[in-house]
Write a protein that holds these residues in place. Sequence first.
Motif, PDB file in Angstrom:
ATOM      1  N   LEU A 166      -8.853  -7.520  -2.786  1.00 56.90           N
ATOM      2  CA  LEU A 166      -9.823  -7.038  -3.777  1.00 56.90           C
ATOM      3  C   LEU A 166     -11.110  -6.677  -3.052  1.00 56.90           C
ATOM      4  O   LEU A 166     -11.602  -7.444  -2.219  1.00 56.90           O
ATOM      5  CB  LEU A 166     -10.089  -8.113  -4.830  1.00 56.90           C
ATOM      6  CG  LEU A 166      -8.884  -8.420  -5.718  1.00 56.90           C
ATOM      7  CD1 LEU A 166      -8.450  -9.853  -5.553  1.00 56.90           C
ATOM      8  CD2 LEU A 166      -9.197  -8.118  -7.169  1.00 56.90           C
ATOM      9  N   LYS A 167     -11.635  -5.488  -3.401  1.00 56.61           N
ATOM     10  CA  LYS A 167     -12.836  -4.996  -2.721  1.00 56.61           C
ATOM     11  C   LYS A 167     -13.892  -4.592  -3.731  1.00 56.61           C
ATOM     12  O   LYS A 167     -13.609  -3.915  -4.715  1.00 56.61           O
ATOM     13  CB  LYS A 167     -12.492  -3.786  -1.858  1.00 56.61           C
ATOM     14  CG  LYS A 167     -11.471  -4.041  -0.767  1.00 56.61           C
ATOM     15  CD  LYS A 167     -11.109  -2.746  -0.055  1.00 56.61           C
ATOM     16  CE  LYS A 167     -10.031  -2.948   0.985  1.00 56.61           C
ATOM     17  NZ  LYS A 167      -9.630  -1.660   1.601  1.00 56.61           N
ATOM     18  N   ALA A 168     -15.091  -5.003  -3.463  1.00 53.66           N
ATOM     19  CA  ALA A 168     -16.296  -4.535  -4.172  1.00 53.66           C
ATOM     20  C   ALA A 168     -17.398  -4.627  -3.132  1.00 53.66           C
ATOM     21  O   ALA A 168     -17.250  -4.117  -2.024  1.00 53.66           O
ATOM     22  CB  ALA A 168     -16.568  -5.378  -5.408  1.00 53.66           C
ATOM     23  N   SER A 169     -18.494  -5.298  -3.453  1.00 54.34           N
ATOM     24  CA  SER A 169     -19.507  -5.535  -2.420  1.00 54.34           C
ATOM     25  C   SER A 169     -19.026  -6.595  -1.441  1.00 54.34           C
ATOM     26  O   SER A 169     -19.585  -6.746  -0.359  1.00 54.34           O
ATOM     27  CB  SER A 169     -20.823  -5.973  -3.066  1.00 54.34           C
ATOM     28  OG  SER A 169     -20.607  -7.129  -3.845  1.00 54.34           O
ATOM     29  N   ASN A 170     -18.021  -7.325  -1.825  1.00 53.25           N
ATOM     30  CA  ASN A 170     -17.366  -8.273  -0.932  1.00 53.25           C
ATOM     31  C   ASN A 170     -15.863  -8.007  -0.956  1.00 53.25           C
ATOM     32  O   ASN A 170     -15.359  -7.253  -1.792  1.00 53.25           O
ATOM     33  CB  ASN A 170     -17.669  -9.713  -1.346  1.00 53.25           C
ATOM     34  CG  ASN A 170     -17.196 -10.021  -2.754  1.00 53.25           C
ATOM     35  OD1 ASN A 170     -17.351  -9.217  -3.668  1.00 53.25           O
ATOM     36  ND2 ASN A 170     -16.612 -11.201  -2.946  1.00 53.25           N
ATOM     37  N   THR A 171     -15.137  -8.624  -0.064  1.00 53.28           N
ATOM     38  CA  THR A 171     -13.683  -8.467   0.008  1.00 53.28           C
ATOM     39  C   THR A 171     -13.014  -9.839  -0.086  1.00 53.28           C
ATOM     40  O   THR A 171     -13.445 -10.780   0.586  1.00 53.28           O
ATOM     41  CB  THR A 171     -13.265  -7.784   1.322  1.00 53.28           C
ATOM     42  OG1 THR A 171     -13.845  -6.478   1.362  1.00 53.28           O
ATOM     43  CG2 THR A 171     -11.750  -7.670   1.419  1.00 53.28           C
ATOM     44  N   ILE A 172     -12.004  -9.920  -0.921  1.00 56.87           N
ATOM     45  CA  ILE A 172     -11.222 -11.155  -1.065  1.00 56.87           C
ATOM     46  C   ILE A 172      -9.768 -10.820  -0.766  1.00 56.87           C
ATOM     47  O   ILE A 172      -9.199  -9.883  -1.343  1.00 56.87           O
ATOM     48  CB  ILE A 172     -11.342 -11.747  -2.486  1.00 56.87           C
ATOM     49  CG1 ILE A 172     -12.792 -12.122  -2.788  1.00 56.87           C
ATOM     50  CG2 ILE A 172     -10.435 -12.958  -2.635  1.00 56.87           C
ATOM     51  CD1 ILE A 172     -13.012 -12.600  -4.213  1.00 56.87           C
ATOM     52  N   ILE A 173      -9.149 -11.564   0.133  1.00 57.20           N
ATOM     53  CA  ILE A 173      -7.731 -11.380   0.446  1.00 57.20           C
ATOM     54  C   ILE A 173      -6.965 -12.610  -0.054  1.00 57.20           C
ATOM     55  O   ILE A 173      -7.258 -13.741   0.344  1.00 57.20           O
ATOM     56  CB  ILE A 173      -7.509 -11.207   1.961  1.00 57.20           C
ATOM     57  CG1 ILE A 173      -8.271  -9.973   2.464  1.00 57.20           C
ATOM     58  CG2 ILE A 173      -6.017 -11.067   2.259  1.00 57.20           C
ATOM     59  CD1 ILE A 173      -8.208  -9.800   3.973  1.00 57.20           C
ATOM     60  N   LEU A 174      -6.038 -12.384  -0.965  1.00 49.32           N
ATOM     61  CA  LEU A 174      -5.188 -13.452  -1.499  1.00 49.32           C
ATOM     62  C   LEU A 174      -3.841 -13.420  -0.789  1.00 49.32           C
ATOM     63  O   LEU A 174      -3.210 -12.362  -0.683  1.00 49.32           O
ATOM     64  CB  LEU A 174      -4.997 -13.270  -3.000  1.00 49.32           C
ATOM     65  CG  LEU A 174      -6.264 -13.269  -3.848  1.00 49.32           C
ATOM     66  CD1 LEU A 174      -5.936 -13.004  -5.318  1.00 49.32           C
ATOM     67  CD2 LEU A 174      -7.007 -14.597  -3.701  1.00 49.32           C
ATOM     68  N   LYS A 175      -3.409 -14.567  -0.310  1.00 51.27           N
ATOM     69  CA  LYS A 175      -2.196 -14.644   0.507  1.00 51.27           C
ATOM     70  C   LYS A 175      -1.116 -15.484  -0.161  1.00 51.27           C
ATOM     71  O   LYS A 175      -1.384 -16.251  -1.076  1.00 51.27           O
ATOM     72  CB  LYS A 175      -2.542 -15.233   1.885  1.00 51.27           C
ATOM     73  CG  LYS A 175      -3.562 -14.410   2.665  1.00 51.27           C
ATOM     74  CD  LYS A 175      -3.888 -15.064   4.000  1.00 51.27           C
ATOM     75  CE  LYS A 175      -4.903 -14.218   4.781  1.00 51.27           C
ATOM     76  NZ  LYS A 175      -5.241 -14.827   6.088  1.00 51.27           N
ATOM     77  N   ASN A 176       0.114 -15.280   0.327  1.00 46.72           N
ATOM     78  CA  ASN A 176       1.242 -16.124  -0.046  1.00 46.72           C
ATOM     79  C   ASN A 176       1.516 -16.095  -1.554  1.00 46.72           C
ATOM     80  O   ASN A 176       1.720 -17.116  -2.185  1.00 46.72           O
ATOM     81  CB  ASN A 176       0.983 -17.564   0.427  1.00 46.72           C
ATOM     82  CG  ASN A 176       2.232 -18.424   0.368  1.00 46.72           C
ATOM     83  OD1 ASN A 176       3.352 -17.917   0.302  1.00 46.72           O
ATOM     84  ND2 ASN A 176       2.035 -19.732   0.364  1.00 46.72           N
ATOM     85  N   ILE A 177       1.501 -14.891  -2.129  1.00 44.79           N
ATOM     86  CA  ILE A 177       1.716 -14.716  -3.565  1.00 44.79           C
ATOM     87  C   ILE A 177       3.216 -14.525  -3.836  1.00 44.79           C
ATOM     88  O   ILE A 177       3.891 -13.772  -3.121  1.00 44.79           O
ATOM     89  CB  ILE A 177       0.943 -13.493  -4.087  1.00 44.79           C
ATOM     90  CG1 ILE A 177      -0.554 -13.668  -3.842  1.00 44.79           C
ATOM     91  CG2 ILE A 177       1.233 -13.252  -5.565  1.00 44.79           C
ATOM     92  CD1 ILE A 177      -1.343 -12.380  -4.029  1.00 44.79           C
ATOM     93  N   LEU A 178       3.720 -15.187  -4.862  1.00 49.03           N
ATOM     94  CA  LEU A 178       5.107 -15.008  -5.278  1.00 49.03           C
ATOM     95  C   LEU A 178       5.160 -14.464  -6.700  1.00 49.03           C
ATOM     96  O   LEU A 178       4.259 -14.696  -7.504  1.00 49.03           O
ATOM     97  CB  LEU A 178       5.863 -16.347  -5.246  1.00 49.03           C
ATOM     98  CG  LEU A 178       5.998 -17.066  -3.903  1.00 49.03           C
ATOM     99  CD1 LEU A 178       6.775 -18.360  -4.099  1.00 49.03           C
ATOM    100  CD2 LEU A 178       6.674 -16.183  -2.870  1.00 49.03           C
ATOM    101  N   PHE A 179       6.226 -13.742  -6.998  1.00 51.83           N
ATOM    102  CA  PHE A 179       6.557 -13.392  -8.372  1.00 51.83           C
ATOM    103  C   PHE A 179       7.788 -14.187  -8.771  1.00 51.83           C
ATOM    104  O   PHE A 179       8.783 -14.237  -8.036  1.00 51.83           O
ATOM    105  CB  PHE A 179       6.812 -11.889  -8.517  1.00 51.83           C
ATOM    106  CG  PHE A 179       5.557 -11.073  -8.610  1.00 51.83           C
ATOM    107  CD1 PHE A 179       5.058 -10.712  -9.850  1.00 51.83           C
ATOM    108  CD2 PHE A 179       4.873 -10.692  -7.467  1.00 51.83           C
ATOM    109  CE1 PHE A 179       3.884  -9.969  -9.960  1.00 51.83           C
ATOM    110  CE2 PHE A 179       3.705  -9.952  -7.555  1.00 51.83           C
ATOM    111  CZ  PHE A 179       3.205  -9.597  -8.801  1.00 51.83           C
ATOM    112  N   GLY A 180       7.703 -14.835  -9.912  1.00 48.91           N
ATOM    113  CA  GLY A 180       8.810 -15.650 -10.400  1.00 48.91           C
ATOM    114  C   GLY A 180       8.591 -15.956 -11.864  1.00 48.91           C
ATOM    115  O   GLY A 180       8.093 -15.117 -12.617  1.00 48.91           O
ATOM    116  N   ASP A 181       8.939 -17.157 -12.280  1.00 51.31           N
ATOM    117  CA  ASP A 181       8.745 -17.576 -13.668  1.00 51.31           C
ATOM    118  C   ASP A 181       7.698 -18.681 -13.729  1.00 51.31           C
ATOM    119  O   ASP A 181       7.770 -19.664 -12.983  1.00 51.31           O
ATOM    120  CB  ASP A 181      10.057 -18.068 -14.283  1.00 51.31           C
ATOM    121  CG  ASP A 181      10.991 -16.910 -14.621  1.00 51.31           C
ATOM    122  OD1 ASP A 181      10.508 -15.766 -14.662  1.00 51.31           O
ATOM    123  OD2 ASP A 181      12.192 -17.159 -14.833  1.00 51.31           O
TER     124      ASP A 181
END
Length: 641
Positions: free
Chosen positions: A86-101
């Motif tokens: 995610l980028k705006a005036s700052n940047t956030i990187i989210l790691k190790n994301i899964l899709f499931g239930d």
Amino acid sequence: MKQRILLAAIFLSFALNAQIKLPRLISDGMVLQRDTKVKIWGWASAKEKIELDFNHKTYKTTSAENGKWQIELPSQKAGGPYEMTLKASNTIILKNILFGDVWVCSGQSNMELPMDRLKDKYKDVIAKSENANIRQFLVPDQYYFASEKEDFTSGEWIQANPISVLQFSGVAYFFALEIYEKYKIPIGLINSALGGSPAESWISEESVKKFPYYYTEFSKYKDGTLEKQIDENDRKVSNDWYKLANTTDEGLKNNWKNADLDDANWKTMNVPGYWADNELGNINGVVWFRKEFTLPTVKENTAKLILGRIVDADSVFVNNHFVGTTSYQYPPRIYSFDASILKEGKNEISVRVINNSGKGGFVLDKPYELVLGNDTLDLKGLWKYQLGAKMLPLPSPTFVRWKPVGLYNAMIAPLKNYSIKGVLWYQGESSTKKPSEYFALMETLIANWRTQWQQPKLPFILVQLTNFMEPKSEPVESNWAELRQQQLNVLRIPNTGMAVTIDLGEWNDIHPLNKYDVGKRLSLQARKLVYREKNLIASGPVFKAMRQKENKLILSFMDTGSGLMAKENGILKGFAIAGNDGKFVWANAVIEGDKVIVWSDVMINPSKVRYAWADNPLEANMYNKEDLPASPFEADLDGRK
């Protein structure tokens, strides 16, 4: 100079405020719901441009005047791990994301109860729990009345391993384990439960208006003034009580934990047991207990002292060494300690018990023993005891945290943007005081939550209350049985399921340890209701209809599976019948095909029937051949139940 410093501070403040901020749920390790659109949301400065990069695509939005923003991702298949930027005036990187239930696991203490409390029972399961595809987000235990919260004050996604799994809800973990092993898809558990909470505390302000009494009760707390007054008063009363107990306790003054204490004049009582049933009588305060035991040469490095359960609080010493303490009555007392404090020959255990109301002592039918390696020393039998301080009962606190709406605002409302698969609900013990209203509360709660998540068919699977308290020899009225009937009635609501646990309880413990079978039975319901497995028997027999033939009642059932059966000795038990006077007597019962015939030689014209209608119906033994128990129920010939 001052002006420049002030301007710099203003610009710095603006820069900090402009940074995008994410809710706790949207964080590293999160499990997002597969096969549906999902929302990623947060806060920023007004009209700030925000970009989200995910899976080789970029999504853009601009925050509103109030700083809120939201991006909707298209449906994704199960899998991962992924990264999201995610980028705006700052940047956030989210790691190790899964899709499931993703399953919301809510209710009271039997849902909240962590694997840590079960670690002695499920050692092998915990040792093998390493699985990056089973994860939990633990919602902090908080309440709030003024408005619906938008975020949690703490919380993170953790994946299962032998250390972290101790924080997982036991019921939820075993459910997740069953579902994962069946389908091999990631499972995210949102553990949002609080011990002792009644149903009305989990309903929104707007929905609780259907219940004038609860809405009036909620309204008293909305501005926070009364809440603060009550909390301060409760805290003062409790602090004063324990301060007086400690300052007047003869045991603390005279060091009764001393292994060499001369206790020849102390009285004796059998442990386990309650001092109200002995010479000391029904008093509250501090009572000290001592037990001498003899050991051969001690070769082990560690020892474990198991003291069942104690009402209410305890501090334990072995040979004058402190080995453990517990501040309330429900957890099992299991204290591991360095075995070097033990010695060959005579040893001494001292237990300081504080009881603030009701009957104090040691809960029956629990283990009381010292474990050294493969050797176990039974500690039940005569113990010496002495009164340390006699106190008036401690007044019960108000438990503001259980008041209507408070838990919904703080523990459910912040979840509303997070797409989920369904809800697991284990609650009801705290609602047994008014069982007749439970169906209406649950009907409202389910509709409320389905509206919040904008899922009109959101699956909702509940756990029916288990067996608890002392069994009775004759048919009696029971609030626990009435509440089980209300829970059974919830199945009238579409897309609901129920796990029957009438055979999984412990008469002396409101928190039975068998959470594996609870989780497994919930998983059966989910496999049938949500995952649409065909030809799966997910439930034990459920009452369907009844007719009268002469002096007998003919009962028919759903979910009979491969057939009805009576466990144990094959004689069906647990049925009672009554006439129009409502006086129930035990009934004979036999299975004929998919029906049950009940009658009594002392009743000519029965019109009502009950099965497993008691706090703890020990003899109820009707199952289907898939070994799933029948739900307790009540019914009469005119169709009421």
